[in-house]
Scaffold this motif. Structure first.
Motif, PDB file in Angstrom:
ATOM      1  N   PHE A  30      55.425  22.064   1.625  1.00 47.65           N
ATOM      2  CA  PHE A  30      54.204  21.265   1.591  1.00 47.65           C
ATOM      3  C   PHE A  30      53.066  22.110   2.131  1.00 47.65           C
ATOM      4  CE2 PHE A  30      51.119  18.307   3.261  1.00 47.65           C
ATOM      5  CZ  PHE A  30      51.021  17.375   2.240  1.00 47.65           C
ATOM      6  N   CYS A  54      46.161  18.700  -0.984  1.00 48.72           N
ATOM      7  CA  CYS A  54      47.582  18.799  -0.669  1.00 48.72           C
ATOM      8  C   CYS A  54      48.349  19.262  -1.900  1.00 48.72           C
ATOM      9  CB  CYS A  54      48.114  17.453  -0.189  1.00 48.72           C
ATOM     10  SG  CYS A  54      47.361  16.940   1.369  1.00 48.72           S
ATOM     11  N   ARG A  78      55.765  14.477   1.567  1.00 46.30           N
ATOM     12  CA  ARG A  78      56.132  15.138   2.833  1.00 46.30           C
ATOM     13  C   ARG A  78      57.516  14.705   3.294  1.00 46.30           C
ATOM     14  NH1 ARG A  78      50.903  14.918   6.791  1.00 46.30           N
ATOM     15  NH2 ARG A  78      49.863  16.702   5.919  1.00 46.30           N
ATOM     16  N   GLU A  82      60.930  16.998   3.681  1.00 44.57           N
ATOM     17  CA  GLU A  82      61.663  17.026   4.953  1.00 44.57           C
ATOM     18  C   GLU A  82      63.126  16.662   4.734  1.00 44.57           C
ATOM     19  OE1 GLU A  82      62.868  17.615   8.653  1.00 44.57           O
ATOM     20  OE2 GLU A  82      60.947  18.246   7.833  1.00 44.57           O
TER      21      GLU A  82
END
Length: 111
Positions: A30, A54, A78, A82
């Motif tokens: 990211f 982003c 995001r 993760e």
């Protein structure tokens, strides 16, 4: 009769059972950048109040690609990236447990 507790096996089982929760994971990194849009009358033209952009950086078909992420999807993306990190950590732990067990079994056969 129950076999003696093996913490490594319990950990491995817990990790394997938890992998289903990671089915929505995404690859890549990211990236959040600040940039100006180029319009002369925009608030970012002074170089101080820049726009946030982003992106995710991924490898597709062997080539590095950068994909823009709409603002409404940023939190979801995001979280899914993760998930991939957690998957990699779980896979590494599972492999370590399996290697220890293999080496122990090999040692026992040689004895």
């Amino acid at each position: 009769m129950k076999s003696p507790r093996e913490p490594d096996l319990e950990l491995r089982g817990k990790l394997v059972r938890g992998l289903g929760a990671l089915r929505e994971m995404l690859p890549g990194s990211f990236v959040q950048r600040k940039r100006s849009c180029g319009r002369p009358n925009c608030h970012c033209a002074d170089g101080q109040q820049l726009h946030t952009q982003c992106q995710i950086s991924v490898v597709l078909d062997g080539k590095a690609k950068t994909l823009n992420i709409p603002a409404e999807l940023v939190d979801r993306v995001r979280e899914r990236i993760e998930m991939r990190r957690r998957f990699d950590a779980a896979a590494a732990t599972i492999c370590t447990v399996n290697l220890k067990r293999f080496l122990r079994e090999k040692e026992q056969r040689q004895a």
